[in-house]
Design an enzyme around this catalytic site. Structure first.
Site, PDB file in Angstrom:
ATOM      1  N   CYS A   5       0.833  -1.208   0.000  1.00 17.06           N
ATOM      2  CA  CYS A   5       0.000   0.000   0.000  1.00 17.06           C
ATOM      3  C   CYS A   5       0.873   1.266   0.000  1.00 17.06           C
ATOM      4  O   CYS A   5       1.669   1.492   0.913  1.00 17.06           O
ATOM      5  CB  CYS A   5      -0.918  -0.010   1.211  1.00 17.06           C
ATOM      6  SG  CYS A   5      -1.885   1.490   1.354  1.00 17.06           S
ATOM      7  N   CYS A   8       0.238   3.493   3.122  1.00 13.07           N
ATOM      8  CA  CYS A   8       0.908   2.977   4.320  1.00 13.07           C
ATOM      9  C   CYS A   8       2.388   3.361   4.282  1.00 13.07           C
ATOM     10  O   CYS A   8       2.958   3.764   5.304  1.00 13.07           O
ATOM     11  CB  CYS A   8       0.760   1.461   4.425  1.00 13.07           C
ATOM     12  SG  CYS A   8      -0.836   0.896   5.056  1.00 13.07           S
ATOM     13  N   ASP A  31      -1.326  16.255  -2.406  1.00 12.64           N
ATOM     14  CA  ASP A  31      -1.545  15.324  -3.513  1.00 12.64           C
ATOM     15  C   ASP A  31      -0.499  15.567  -4.596  1.00 12.64           C
ATOM     16  O   ASP A  31      -0.184  16.710  -4.933  1.00 12.64           O
ATOM     17  CB  ASP A  31      -2.956  15.501  -4.080  1.00 12.64           C
ATOM     18  CG  ASP A  31      -3.389  14.316  -4.918  1.00 12.64           C
ATOM     19  OD1 ASP A  31      -4.307  13.593  -4.514  1.00 12.64           O
ATOM     20  OD2 ASP A  31      -2.782  14.104  -6.002  1.00 12.64           O
ATOM     21  N   HIS A 100      -8.870   7.522   2.393  1.00 11.48           N
ATOM     22  CA  HIS A 100      -8.298   8.873   2.372  1.00 11.48           C
ATOM     23  C   HIS A 100      -9.380   9.891   2.088  1.00 11.48           C
ATOM     24  O   HIS A 100     -10.360   9.614   1.403  1.00 11.48           O
ATOM     25  CB  HIS A 100      -7.158   8.992   1.354  1.00 11.48           C
ATOM     26  CG  HIS A 100      -7.514   8.575  -0.039  1.00 11.48           C
ATOM     27  ND1 HIS A 100      -7.567   7.256  -0.423  1.00 11.48           N
ATOM     28  CD2 HIS A 100      -7.834   9.294  -1.139  1.00 11.48           C
ATOM     29  CE1 HIS A 100      -7.895   7.181  -1.706  1.00 11.48           C
ATOM     30  NE2 HIS A 100      -8.078   8.404  -2.162  1.00 11.48           N
TER      31      HIS A 100
HETATM   32  P1  5GP Z   1      -8.324   8.456  -5.286  1.00 12.59           P
HETATM   33  O1  5GP Z   1      -8.395   8.584  -6.789  1.00 12.59           O
HETATM   34  O2  5GP Z   1      -8.004   7.041  -4.854  1.00 12.59           O
HETATM   35  O3  5GP Z   1      -9.494   9.032  -4.569  1.00 12.59           O
HETATM   36  O4  5GP Z   1      -7.121   9.392  -4.844  1.00 12.59           O
HETATM   37  C1  5GP Z   1      -5.808   8.974  -4.823  1.00 12.59           C
HETATM   38  C2  5GP Z   1      -4.985  10.239  -4.877  1.00 12.59           C
HETATM   39  O5  5GP Z   1      -3.689   9.918  -4.440  1.00 12.59           O
HETATM   40  C3  5GP Z   1      -4.858  10.843  -6.267  1.00 12.59           C
HETATM   41  O6  5GP Z   1      -5.354  12.168  -6.244  1.00 12.59           O
HETATM   42  C4  5GP Z   1      -3.359  10.785  -6.558  1.00 12.59           C
HETATM   43  O7  5GP Z   1      -2.895  11.922  -7.247  1.00 12.59           O
HETATM   44  C5  5GP Z   1      -2.757  10.665  -5.175  1.00 12.59           C
HETATM   45  N1  5GP Z   1      -1.511   9.913  -5.120  1.00 12.59           N
HETATM   46  C6  5GP Z   1      -1.295   8.662  -5.630  1.00 12.59           C
HETATM   47  N2  5GP Z   1      -0.037   8.265  -5.370  1.00 12.59           N
HETATM   48  C7  5GP Z   1       0.540   9.284  -4.667  1.00 12.59           C
HETATM   49  C8  5GP Z   1       1.854   9.459  -4.125  1.00 12.59           C
HETATM   50  O8  5GP Z   1       2.745   8.606  -4.216  1.00 12.59           O
HETATM   51  N3  5GP Z   1       2.093  10.636  -3.486  1.00 12.59           N
HETATM   52  C9  5GP Z   1       1.139  11.612  -3.359  1.00 12.59           C
HETATM   53  N4  5GP Z   1       1.492  12.728  -2.705  1.00 12.59           N
HETATM   54  N5  5GP Z   1      -0.103  11.467  -3.869  1.00 12.59           N
HETATM   55  C10 5GP Z   1      -0.389  10.327  -4.515  1.00 12.59           C
HETATM   56 ZN    ZN Z   2      -2.495   1.259   3.537  1.00 14.66          ZN
END
Ligand code: 5GP
Ligand code: ZN
Length: 114
Positions: A5, A8, A31, A100
């Site tokens: 993850c 995590c 983000d 999140h």
């Molecule tokens: P979801 O689409 O699952 O609601 O949101 C996941 C968010 O996590 C996305 O907006 C994506 O840009 C962000 N994200 C994914 N991987 C990373 C990372 O490694 N670092 C950061 N800071 N944000 C991430």
């Molecule tokens: Zn996790």
């Protein structure tokens, strides 16, 4: 790393992030692909897959996240307002299976659905 993850790993400091807030239970960071001038992710340090797996046993984590969100809003001076979103599952576009909350701010979102 105990699992694959990414959030995590971010909470554990194993993957770098731009930290905004941290306490015993919660970690918040910017983000990597911001969708608004302010785009912060707030996560429980404990792994929970998403809103659909919240139970009486783990719902305290949600409360801790929202307590943190209120503090972050004050810290980041979001007095003009902000939006909190949690995507859950495929059709919502959830890409990271660790609960999140997105904080979006810095633009007037009043006329938009998301
Ligand atoms: P979801 O689409 O699952 O609601 O949101 C996941 C968010 O996590 C996305 O907006 C994506 O840009 C962000 N994200 C994914 N991987 C990373 C990372 O490694 N670092 C950061 N800071 N944000 C991430
Ligand atoms: Zn996790």
């Amino acid at each position: 790393m105990l699992n694959d993850c990414v959030f995590c790993a971010i909470a554990a400091g194993e993957i770098p992030s731009t930290k905004v807030y941290e306490d015993e239970n919660v970690f918040a960071f910017r983000d990597i692909n911001p969708q608004a001038p302010v785009h912060i992710l707030v996560i429980p340090k404990t792994h929970v897959t998403g809103v659909s797996t919240i139970t009486e046993e783990n719902s305290g984590l949600v409360a801790r996240c929202f307590e943190a969100i209120a503090k972050i809003a004050a810290q980041e001076k979001l007095e003009k307002g902000f939006r909190v979103i949690s995507n859950c599952g495929h059709d919502a576009g959830q890409t990271v299976m660790h609960l999140h909350f997105h904080i979006l701010a810095g633009v007037n979102m009043g006329e938009k659905i998301l």
